[in-house]
Design an enzyme around this catalytic site. Structure first.
Site, PDB file in Angstrom:
ATOM      1  N   ARG A   1       9.935  -5.077  -3.568  1.00 51.46           N
ATOM      2  CA  ARG A   1       8.970  -4.059  -3.116  1.00 51.46           C
ATOM      3  C   ARG A   1       7.541  -4.508  -3.431  1.00 51.46           C
ATOM      4  NH1 ARG A   1      13.001  -0.664  -5.275  1.00 51.46           N
ATOM      5  NH2 ARG A   1      11.801  -0.239  -7.183  1.00 51.46           N
TER       6      ARG A   1
ATOM      7  N   LYS B   1      -1.652  12.488   0.547  1.00 52.00           N
ATOM      8  CA  LYS B   1      -0.904  12.833   1.757  1.00 52.00           C
ATOM      9  C   LYS B   1       0.289  13.712   1.429  1.00 52.00           C
ATOM     10  CE  LYS B   1       2.612  10.815   3.999  1.00 52.00           C
ATOM     11  NZ  LYS B   1       3.401   9.784   4.697  1.00 52.00           N
TER      12      LYS B   1
ATOM     13  N   GLU C   1      -0.362  16.617   6.981  1.00 49.35           N
ATOM     14  CA  GLU C   1       0.500  15.982   7.978  1.00 49.35           C
ATOM     15  C   GLU C   1       1.655  16.868   8.424  1.00 49.35           C
ATOM     16  OE1 GLU C   1       2.290  12.261   6.728  1.00 49.35           O
ATOM     17  OE2 GLU C   1       3.187  11.914   8.686  1.00 49.35           O
TER      18      GLU C   1
ATOM     19  N   LYS D   1      -3.340  14.811  10.046  1.00 55.71           N
ATOM     20  CA  LYS D   1      -2.486  13.693  10.488  1.00 55.71           C
ATOM     21  C   LYS D   1      -1.337  14.261  11.306  1.00 55.71           C
ATOM     22  CE  LYS D   1       0.357   9.862   8.782  1.00 55.71           C
ATOM     23  NZ  LYS D   1       0.375   8.707   7.873  1.00 55.71           N
TER      24      LYS D   1
HETATM   25  P1  13P Z   1       4.909   6.478  10.883  1.00 55.76           P
HETATM   26  O1  13P Z   1       3.623   5.968  11.471  1.00 55.76           O
HETATM   27  O2  13P Z   1       5.951   5.404  10.715  1.00 55.76           O
HETATM   28  O3  13P Z   1       5.416   7.694  11.576  1.00 55.76           O
HETATM   29  O4  13P Z   1       4.592   6.932   9.406  1.00 55.76           O
HETATM   30  C1  13P Z   1       3.455   7.646   9.146  1.00 55.76           C
HETATM   31  C2  13P Z   1       3.641   8.381   7.900  1.00 55.76           C
HETATM   32  O5  13P Z   1       2.840   8.278   7.006  1.00 55.76           O
HETATM   33  C3  13P Z   1       4.804   9.249   7.769  1.00 55.76           C
HETATM   34  O6  13P Z   1       4.600  10.164   6.750  1.00 55.76           O
END
Ligand code: 13P
Length: 343
Positions: free
Chosen positions: A46, A135, A176, A218
């Site tokens: 990782r 996030k 998001e 987002k």
């Molecule tokens: P993806 O662009 O692969 O959808 O991932 C964005 C992301 O941060 C998901 O939480």
């Protein structure tokens, strides 16, 4: 709340020609991604993979922020932390702070994102570790009688409580709400669900007194379901996504950074470009850019496959993807540019 510093961070993250690299896969998700290229999910691997990404020379020209996972923010490579590595690239370190989407009680097949307990203390720690933004991802599923009102409201409430805690801690919240691509639904259905989701999110953000100027949305794009027999084209996706934002997102939000959500790399770039072409004609209040995980990383992961000798080639591929999305965020991308890949 230090509004000025929140706004400065948000503005830097949304600077013209730059977007966000999401590299915050949870332990099971990074395991899946590594396994798909035959690499074991060990701490060493990782670190190797994530330092390949963040150590890409020149990445900061196109990438303004990197969303890290809890483990990554605590790790070092040769005595340099990932937060420091990001800063050396002029990339702002961010952190995923939700604890994942769990089954929503009494609503089979729907999820609610957890992680509010103890969040205030965790945010304080993340700040000392160098994070400047956060996030939290909520997932909304489209299906028969889905999403339920309960699912929309529980997730929107969680996002708003999280966002308020972030702003209190001086961290910019990336909010998001992801409407999942899975299903055979039409783009019209996706539009209706996405408007409803975003309206519900902003209602809750308003109720919790979150400052719209100090956050970033987002969202997922408005697209046809993955298995829909007649999938909408690029122009329609761009038009419907912008139409949706105009119905739901306050003008004071400084910017929108889309997720890729399982679209192909090229689709994600084309959609962003088409939206920015429209934006030029419409005088939209927000910057429209990217915050992709898969659509930025796929190419690098598939070249690397765990081999040290492939690091340079993988970095080149990541840099090209970042550059093409940077161009798309200005409406200056053209599919013929994909041929640079072969070169
Ligand atoms: P993806 O662009 O692969 O959808 O991932 C964005 C992301 O941060 C998901 O939480």
């Amino acid at each position: 709340m230090d509004m000025k510093s929140l706004q400065d961070t948000a503005r830097t993250l949304l600077a013209p020609g730059r977007g966000i690299l999401a590299m915050d896969e949870s332990m099971p998700t990074i395991g899946k991604r590594l396994q798909s290229v035959g690499v074991q999910n060990t701490e060493t691997n990782r670190i190797a993979y994530r330092s390949l990404l963040l150590g890409t020379p020149g990445l900061g020209e196109y990438i303004s922020g990197a969303i890290l996972y809890d483990e990554t923010l605590r790790q070092q490579l040769d005595g340099v932390s990932f937060a420091e590595l990001a800063k050396r690239q002029k990339i702002i370190p961010g952190i995923k702070v939700d604890a994942g989407a769990k089954e929503l009680a009494l609503h089979a097949g729907e999820k609610v994102t957890e992680g509010l307990d103890g969040l205030r203390e965790r945010l304080e720690e993340y700040r000392t570790l160098g994070a400047r933004f956060c996030k939290w991802r909520a997932v909304i599923t489209i299906g028969e009688h889905r999403p339920s009102r309960a699912c929309l409201e529980a997730n929107a409430h969680g996002l708003a409580r999280y966002a308020a805690l972030c702003q209190e801690a001086g961290l910019v919240p990336i909010v998001e709400p992801e409407v999942l691509l899975d299903g055979d639904h039409s783009i019209e259905t996706c539009y209706a669900v996405t408007v409803e989701t975003q309206r519900c999110v902003f209602e809750q953000l308003y109720k919790q007194d979150v400052a719209f100027e100090g956050m970033i949305l987002k969202p997922s794009m408005v697209v046809s379901g993955k298995t829909c027999s007649q999938r909408a084209g690029v122009q329609q996706v761009a038009e419907q996504t912008i139409r949706c934002l105009r119905q739901a997102v306050p003008a004071t939000v400084p910017g929108i950074a889309f997720l890729s959500g399982g679209q192909s790399d090229e689709e994600a770039t084309q959609h962003l470009n088409a939206m920015n072409l429209l934006a030029k004609k419409m005088d939209l209040p927000w910057r429209l850019t990217f915050s992709y995980a898969r659509a930025l990383q796929n190419c690098a992961m598939n070249i690397w496959k765990g081999e040290a000798t492939k690091v340079d080639a993988a970095r080149k591929a990541l840099l090209l993807r970042a550059k093409l999305n940077s161009l798309a965020s200005r409406g200056e991308y053209n599919p013929t540019m994909e041929q640079q890949k072969a070169a």
